[in-house]
Design a protein around this motif. Structure first.
Motif, PDB file in Angstrom:
ATOM      1  N   SER A  26       0.853  -1.180   0.000  1.00 43.91           N
ATOM      2  CA  SER A  26       0.000   0.000   0.000  1.00 43.91           C
ATOM      3  C   SER A  26       0.892   1.235   0.000  1.00 43.91           C
ATOM      4  CB  SER A  26      -0.919  -0.002   1.226  1.00 43.91           C
ATOM      5  OG  SER A  26      -1.821  -1.086   1.173  1.00 43.91           O
ATOM      6  N   ASP A  86      -3.402   6.106  -0.237  1.00 44.40           N
ATOM      7  CA  ASP A  86      -3.925   7.198   0.589  1.00 44.40           C
ATOM      8  C   ASP A  86      -3.092   8.444   0.309  1.00 44.40           C
ATOM      9  OD1 ASP A  86      -4.901   8.916   2.503  1.00 44.40           O
ATOM     10  OD2 ASP A  86      -4.770   7.486   4.156  1.00 44.40           O
ATOM     11  N   ARG A 132     -13.257   8.617  -0.702  1.00 44.55           N
ATOM     12  CA  ARG A 132     -12.733   7.274  -0.922  1.00 44.55           C
ATOM     13  C   ARG A 132     -13.365   6.698  -2.183  1.00 44.55           C
ATOM     14  NH1 ARG A 132     -14.818   4.579   3.219  1.00 44.55           N
ATOM     15  NH2 ARG A 132     -13.034   4.586   4.606  1.00 44.55           N
ATOM     16  N   SER A 180     -13.863   3.036  -3.992  1.00 49.25           N
ATOM     17  CA  SER A 180     -13.767   1.608  -3.706  1.00 49.25           C
ATOM     18  C   SER A 180     -14.753   0.864  -4.596  1.00 49.25           C
ATOM     19  CB  SER A 180     -14.049   1.332  -2.230  1.00 49.25           C
ATOM     20  OG  SER A 180     -15.349   1.769  -1.877  1.00 49.25           O
ATOM     21  N   LYS A 202     -17.895  -1.414  -5.170  1.00 48.71           N
ATOM     22  CA  LYS A 202     -19.143  -1.839  -4.555  1.00 48.71           C
ATOM     23  C   LYS A 202     -20.066  -2.354  -5.647  1.00 48.71           C
ATOM     24  CE  LYS A 202     -19.099   1.091  -0.434  1.00 48.71           C
ATOM     25  NZ  LYS A 202     -19.857   2.082   0.367  1.00 48.71           N
ATOM     26  N   ILE A 232      -9.025   0.157  -9.819  1.00 42.81           N
ATOM     27  CA  ILE A 232      -8.961  -0.702  -8.642  1.00 42.81           C
ATOM     28  C   ILE A 232      -9.114  -2.129  -9.153  1.00 42.81           C
ATOM     29  CG2 ILE A 232      -9.968  -1.323  -6.427  1.00 42.81           C
ATOM     30  CD1 ILE A 232     -10.998   1.495  -6.153  1.00 42.81           C
ATOM     31  N   ILE A 266     -16.792   0.977  -9.412  1.00 40.89           N
ATOM     32  CA  ILE A 266     -15.997   1.890  -8.587  1.00 40.89           C
ATOM     33  C   ILE A 266     -16.881   3.066  -8.213  1.00 40.89           C
ATOM     34  CG2 ILE A 266     -14.018   3.454  -8.513  1.00 40.89           C
ATOM     35  CD1 ILE A 266     -12.549   1.584 -10.378  1.00 40.89           C
ATOM     36  N   GLN A 268      -9.578  -6.685  -4.859  1.00 41.41           N
ATOM     37  CA  GLN A 268     -10.759  -5.843  -5.018  1.00 41.41           C
ATOM     38  C   GLN A 268     -11.195  -5.182  -3.719  1.00 41.41           C
ATOM     39  OE1 GLN A 268     -14.027  -7.635  -7.098  1.00 41.41           O
ATOM     40  NE2 GLN A 268     -12.873  -7.814  -8.999  1.00 41.41           N
ATOM     41  N   THR A 269     -10.530  -5.491  -2.605  1.00 41.91           N
ATOM     42  CA  THR A 269     -10.843  -4.816  -1.341  1.00 41.91           C
ATOM     43  C   THR A 269     -10.018  -3.536  -1.177  1.00 41.91           C
ATOM     44  OG1 THR A 269      -9.159  -6.020  -0.054  1.00 41.91           O
ATOM     45  CG2 THR A 269     -11.336  -7.044  -0.287  1.00 41.91           C
ATOM     46  N   ALA A 270      -9.070  -3.311  -2.069  1.00 39.89           N
ATOM     47  CA  ALA A 270      -8.241  -2.101  -1.998  1.00 39.89           C
ATOM     48  C   ALA A 270      -9.092  -0.868  -2.295  1.00 39.89           C
ATOM     49  CB  ALA A 270      -7.077  -2.189  -2.976  1.00 39.89           C
ATOM     50  N   CYS A 271      -8.608   0.302  -1.867  1.00 42.39           N
ATOM     51  CA  CYS A 271      -9.330   1.543  -2.113  1.00 42.39           C
ATOM     52  C   CYS A 271      -8.336   2.675  -2.356  1.00 42.39           C
ATOM     53  CB  CYS A 271     -10.252   1.889  -0.942  1.00 42.39           C
ATOM     54  SG  CYS A 271      -9.373   2.229   0.601  1.00 42.39           S
ATOM     55  N   SER A 309      -3.818  -0.524  -0.989  1.00 46.31           N
ATOM     56  CA  SER A 309      -4.580   0.715  -1.100  1.00 46.31           C
ATOM     57  C   SER A 309      -3.656   1.916  -1.275  1.00 46.31           C
ATOM     58  CB  SER A 309      -5.459   0.909   0.141  1.00 46.31           C
ATOM     59  OG  SER A 309      -6.427  -0.113   0.234  1.00 46.31           O
TER      60      SER A 309
END
Length: 214
Positions: free
Chosen positions: A127, A147, A199, A201, A203, A180, A207, A164-167, A145
């Motif tokens: 990350s 930031d 953010r 992500s 869902k 992503i 995205i 796919q859980t990264a953001c 991820s």
């Protein structure tokens, strides 16, 4: 004593919070804040802090996440299984030490303490935490991820190896293109510019952009 409410255990991928099972949330929060504001040597900017997700409610956990983020740290209630705590057990026999557990690179974090300008690139399996802007023409490709503590206008690709859980999080999220895992998106031109951090992500297979509190 306040110092006994929260104890810290070092991990290869960050720090684990060990909480007094009888402590209330306000006591835990106060103890953490005291450690952060008094310059506890364990709390270094860019470090990931892990806590058992069953310790508090979702709202209280989010409050702790914002507290750590304000002090330049990442927070997760998903404990890395490769470094999960091991309880004391008696050895049946003496043998050669076991090899160290493998750490998922996406669970570690590299810190960039500068603005990334056009033509500059960060490419890593970990990350990424950027204290600065990501200007147009700059790019970040991360296995975990991303930031950005500033404005993100460059190309960013989180979960580049399929996570796919990264953001992607930024104080101002204005990327030319965002990816992503295997999904690609471009921020709509007509979307209202948020005055707070956002953010991006995945869902339901898309995205999505949503405002968050730091």
């Amino acid at each position: 004593m306040m110092n006994d409410v929260v104890k810290i255990r070092g991990l290869k991928s960050g720090l684990q919070l060990l909480l007094d099972k009888n402590a209330k949330f306000d006591e835990v929060k106060a103890s953490i804040l005291e450690k952060l504001t008094t310059g506890d040597r364990f709390f270094i900017r860019g470090t990931t802090v892990f806590m058992d997700k069953n310790s508090f409610s979702a709202e209280q956990t989010e409050e702790l996440r914002r507290l750590f983020h304000r002090h330049g740290m990442l927070f997760s209630d998903k404990f890395p299984t490769a470094t999960a705590p091991k309880f004391e057990q008696k050895a049946a026999s003496v043998s050669a030490p076991a090899p160290p557990p493998k750490v998922d690179p996406a669970k570690t974090t590299i810190v960039v303490n500068k603005t990334l300008r056009g033509g500059q690139e960060v490419r890593t399996e970990s990350s990424v935490l950027v204290f600065g802007n990501v200007n147009p023409g700059a790019q970040i490709i991360a296995g975990g991820s991303i930031d950005v503590r500033g404005t993100c206008r460059g190309y960013v690709h989180a979960g580049a190896f399929g996570d796919q859980t990264a953001c992607v999080v930024a104080d101002k999220l204005r990327p030319i293109q965002i990816r992503i895992a295997d999904l690609i998106a471009r921020r709509p031109d007509d979307i209202k510019k948020a005055e707070q951090a956002e953010r991006a992500s995945i869902k339901n297979g898309y995205i999505v952009f949503e405002p968050i509190l730091r």
